[in-house]
Design an enzyme around this catalytic site. Structure first.
Site, PDB file in Angstrom:
ATOM      1  CB  SER A 169      -0.948   0.008   1.205  1.00 58.07           C
ATOM      2  OG  SER A 169      -0.222   0.047   2.423  1.00 58.07           O
ATOM      3  CE  LYS A 208      -7.433   0.014   2.072  1.00 61.00           C
ATOM      4  NZ  LYS A 208      -7.884  -0.327   3.425  1.00 61.00           N
ATOM      5  CG  HIS A 212      -4.096  -1.696  -0.861  1.00 60.88           C
ATOM      6  ND1 HIS A 212      -4.589  -0.421  -0.704  1.00 60.88           N
ATOM      7  CD2 HIS A 212      -3.703  -2.106   0.380  1.00 60.88           C
ATOM      8  CE1 HIS A 212      -4.484  -0.069   0.571  1.00 60.88           C
ATOM      9  NE2 HIS A 212      -3.953  -1.067   1.243  1.00 60.88           N
TER      10      HIS A 212
END
Length: 409
Positions: free
Chosen positions: A196, A255, A224
């Site tokens: 990340s 996310k 992610h």
């Protein structure tokens, strides 16, 4: 003999361990910059814009990769669940905390990943904490990338396994660590699809092959990459053709899914016992009905979001090239994900650049040590599938003006 009374003894300041950080923060704010860790969004207008400090601001630091937070179907599902089930469960999953929606979101995850088992946690942090600490305990070994997320490290610590870190994305170093582990010991390799901070991807294909050759189970955190990377949005493991070799996939709803929560999917035949032995699952209240309803709806829509994935890749490539051409130093030579990390000379100038961008009307993340690798200060940008080509062009102009004003370029 000690004649001192309790009132005579000097109290130990348990906050003294934070003195260096307190001083760093004080010195930074003394320069007059806005506190970059106390931003308030007064109103969120869309996945890509909000009112911050009284002005409309483009959002480039929210991890809202697929822009699902304002999807009409997602919002409608949440509102209906509030009406039908109320605001919360007031119980853990093993007591009264499993509603029809919790089973529905786990089924959506199983369908999304094509796996047999899915287990939902109240946060992504808890998913790593719970799964890692439960499957790898005293006498077992965890081999992990040195740049792993805090939740991974905390899961290792809580489970009391022997932790063996290796240099970031170094295949040879990982193999050497695995070969040193005693014969017959339990082994878990923990990797991330996308890291990340810099937005770089892991060479999962080679790493998983080596892990399996050395008798290790494999856990991949795809927080992610879910929804965006891979033909079906299942992440880096799918994109590299090795999803069927991963024992556990960890992910989050905060996310691409656009809400909050965490999960683990697996094909392991004994996986369901985790519901009775995983303490962060057993002893935590379950997600509210409205949250699991929005998550299930979002996940099912992400199964058919190929056009969004294509547009997000276009945004990532366009902004990466534009910032490189302007002279900014980026975390990766080529765009590898929806994250673009802009490396700053130091924390003070990073904070000045962050504030200059905010004045322009752009919000990004300021990331600093120890969260960042190699002591770097970063401006971390996370693109969204809902960013228009026009917005990406505006963002480029904002970076150019702010970078020149602060002296970064």
């Amino acid at each position: 003999m000690n004649d001192m009374t309790p009132t005579d003894m000097q109290e130990t300041d348990l906050f003294s361990k934070f003195d260096a950080l307190i001083e760093t923060r004080r010195s930074l704010l003394a320069t007059g910059v806005t506190d970059p860790f106390s931003l308030v969004m007064e109103k969120v207008l869309s996945p890509t814009t909000a009112i911050c400090s009284g002005r409309e601001t483009i959002l480039l630091g929210t991890y809202n990769y697929m822009g699902m937070t304002f999807d009409p179907d997602v919002i409608a599902a949440g509102k209906q669940a509030l009406d039908d089930f109320g605001s919360g469960t007031t119980g853990s999953r093993v007591l009264n905390g499993t509603y029809a929606g919790h089973r529905a979101v786990e089924q959506a995850l199983k369908d999304f990943y094509g796996m047999d088992h899915a287990m939902v946690f109240s946060t992504g942090y808890q998913a790593n904490l719970g799964i890692i600490s439960t499957i790898a305990g005293k006498g077992d070994y965890i081999v992990l990338d040195i740049d792993s997320h805090a939740s991974i490290w905390d899961g290792c610590k809580m489970g009391d396994a022997e932790v063996v870190p290796f240099k970031h994305n170094d295949i040879e170093a990982m193999e050497k660590r695995l070969k040193r582990i005693p014969e017959g010991a339990g082994k878990l390799v923990v990797l991330e699809g996308v890291y990340s901070m810099l937005g770089d991807i892991a060479p999962l294909k080679e790493m998983i092959r080596i892990a399996k050759e050395n008798g290790a189970m494999v856990l991949v955190d795809e927080a992610h990459s879910m929804g965006f990377i891979g033909p079906n949005g299942r992440g880096v493991a799918e994109d590299q053709g090795v999803l069927d070799q991963v024992d556990f996939v960890i992910g989050t709803f905060s996310k691409s899914v656009g809400t909050v929560g965490g999960f683990c999917v697996s094909n392991h035949p004994k996986f369901e016992i985790m519901r009775l032995v995983c303490r962060p699952y057993v002893f935590t209240a379950s997600l509210p009905p409205s949250v699991v309803a929005t998550a299930a709806t979002s996940i099912r829509k992400l199964m058919h979001a190929g056009a969004k994935r294509t547009h997000l890749w276009e945004n990532s490539r366009t902004l990466h090239k534009a910032l490189t051409d302007l002279g900014f130093k980026l975390g990766t030579a080529e765009p590898q994900s929806a994250i673009i990390a802009v490396i700053m000379p130091d924390l003070e100038r990073g904070a000045m650049m962050w504030e200059a961008l905010l004045r322009e009307g752009l919000y990004v993340n300021l990331a600093r040590p120890p969260a960042t690798p190699a002591g770097m200060t970063l401006l971390r940008c996370s693109l969204c599938a809902e960013h228009t080509a026009e917005q990406v062009a505006i963002i480029t102009g904002m970076f150019e003006r702010a970078g020149k004003a602060v002296g970064i370029i």
